[in-house]
Design an enzyme around this catalytic site. Structure first.
Site, short mmCIF file in Angstrom:
data_model
loop_
_atom_site.label_atom_id
_atom_site.label_comp_id
_atom_site.label_asym_id
_atom_site.label_seq_id
_atom_site.Cartn_x
_atom_site.Cartn_y
_atom_site.Cartn_z
N GLY A 25 0.59 -1.18 0.02
CA GLY A 25 0.27 -0.16 -0.01
C GLY A 25 0.74 1.24 0.34
N ASP A 140 -13.87 0.59 3.29
CA ASP A 140 -12.74 0.07 2.84
C ASP A 140 -13.20 -1.60 2.11
OD1 ASP A 140 -11.33 0.89 0.56
OD2 ASP A 140 -9.14 0.32 1.96
N1 ADP Z 1 -2.41 -11.89 6.23
C1 ADP Z 1 -2.29 -11.56 4.60
N2 ADP Z 1 -2.48 -12.84 3.88
C2 ADP Z 1 -2.23 -12.71 2.47
N3 ADP Z 1 -2.03 -11.30 1.85
C3 ADP Z 1 -2.06 -10.82 2.49
C4 ADP Z 1 -2.80 -10.15 4.27
N4 ADP Z 1 -2.52 -9.71 4.89
C5 ADP Z 1 -2.66 -8.90 3.46
N5 ADP Z 1 -2.55 -9.55 2.15
C6 ADP Z 1 -2.21 -8.63 0.84
O1 ADP Z 1 -2.07 -7.38 0.79
C7 ADP Z 1 -2.67 -6.57 0.53
C8 ADP Z 1 -2.39 -5.23 0.99
O2 ADP Z 1 -3.02 -5.65 2.72
P1 ADP Z 1 -3.65 -4.69 3.23
O3 ADP Z 1 -3.45 -4.45 4.91
O4 ADP Z 1 -4.74 -4.54 2.61
O5 ADP Z 1 -3.15 -3.02 3.32
P2 ADP Z 1 -2.87 -1.60 3.50
O6 ADP Z 1 -3.52 -0.78 3.40
O7 ADP Z 1 -2.01 -1.45 2.04
O8 ADP Z 1 -4.23 -2.22 1.71
C9 ADP Z 1 -4.39 -7.49 0.35
O9 ADP Z 1 -5.03 -6.91 -0.57
C10 ADP Z 1 -3.61 -8.39 0.01
O10 ADP Z 1 -3.21 -9.15 -0.90
MG MG Z 2 -6.03 -2.88 1.31
#
Ligand code: ADP
Ligand code: MG
Length: 285
Positions: A25, A140
């Site tokens: 992100g 979101d």
């Molecule tokens: N626990 C997890 N296991 C596997 N993939 C994850 C996990 N957490 C996040 N991701 C991957 O990383 C991406 C970004 O994580 P997220 O928490 O949504 O962060 P951001 O706030 O940057 O959007 C997710 O869309 C997913 O593809």
């Molecule tokens: Mg996200």
């Protein structure tokens, strides 16, 4: 060659090994990890406060952390530990999923309405209901924020970066956040909004995306989106027919007027959605 920073070295000392990047992100990176302490694969969200603006550091991040600390649900990603290091980095240690809903839809084109899409959607609804019952909102909801386990069947909601406490109407929000493609008309129009009804709208977009493989409202011209949203949702030509109850549920969730949208508790009672579980009961003829 490992280019581990000071913070990452700390993490190694605590027994964690960071692996490949799963997602990225603006101010964070999610990486695969292993640890002697926890069985099974882990994911660690690495947040770098030094790269983030004050709003994120002082408002949104503290909300995300306090929500993650307060919640526990089978369809919400489980967080094991928060690790703070003095150089401004924060590590959120959580269970790892194998993919997210966007990746799955992209891989398969679209999901079979029954049982896959319905099963996954029911789980997301159950997670959102859990949140709304506790006066928490996500703001979101989108396919990228629905993680899936290896068998593709267990859904886990994640990313509480825009989460907050709210009782819903008449407790209105004025932070216009989320992604345009999943944003409700009132959010796009910048009208103070009921965040619970915003979540319900986004749920409608998620269900539409799962069963069609397309976005219901093209977000390349954001200013004309509310006008198109008002006309109601259309389905691409050539798509195999969807069950009427599924289309009717999507239409209810994507009601232009937030007051006309159901609450998530009502959504959870939808007979088509519950069909999968009800059908397992013996019929009484
Ligand atoms: N626990 C997890 N296991 C596997 N993939 C994850 C996990 N957490 C996040 N991701 C991957 O990383 C991406 C970004 O994580 P997220 O928490 O949504 O962060 P951001 O706030 O940057 O959007 C997710 O869309 C997913 O593809
Ligand atoms: Mg996200």
């Amino acid at each position: 060659m490992s280019k581990s920073s000071g913070g990452d070295r700390w993490l190694n000392e605590l027994g964690y090994k960071l692996g490949q990047t799963l997602g990225e992100g603006s101010y964070s990176k999610v990486r695969v990890a292993t640890s002697a302490k926890y069985k099974g694969p882990l994911a660690i969200k690495v947040v770098d406060r030094r790269r983030a603006p004050p709003d994120f550091v002082h408002k949104f991040l503290p909300r995300e952390l306090s929500i993650l600390r307060a919640i526990r649900h089978p369809n919400i990603v489980r967080v094991f530990e928060f690790i703070e290091v003095c150089n401004g980095k924060l590590y959120i240690v959580m269970e790892a999923a194998s993919t997210d809903l966007l990746q799955l839809v992209q891989q398969l084109g679209k999901l079979p309405c029954i049982p896959e899409a319905r099963d996954i959607f029911l789980q997301v609804v159950s997670a959102v209901r859990y949140l709304h019952d506790r006066n928490l909102v996500h703001r979101d909801l989108k396919c990228e924020n629905v993680l899936l386990t290896a068998d593709g069947r267990r859904a886990k909601l994640t990313d509480f970066g825009f989460g907050r406490e709210s009782r819903g109407y008449p407790d209105l929000s004025t932070t216009y956040c989320g992604s345009a493609a999943y944003a409700s008309p009132e959010v796009l129009l910048g009208i103070p909004y009921d965040p619970k009804k915003y979540d319900v709208w986004s749920l409608g977009v998620v269900l539409y995306v799962m069963v069609t493989g397309c976005m219901p409202f093209d977000d390349s011209h954001i200013h004309s989106m509310p006008r198109r949203q008002k006309k109601g949702v259309f389905y691409p030509e050539g798509l195999p027919p969807l069950p009427e109850p599924c289309k009717s549920l999507i239409a209810q969730l994507l009601q232009f007027s937030p007051a006309s949208r159901p609450g998530v508790g009502q959504v959870a009672k939808n007979s088509w959605l519950k069909g999968g579980t009800l059908n397992k009961e013996p019929s009484s003829k």
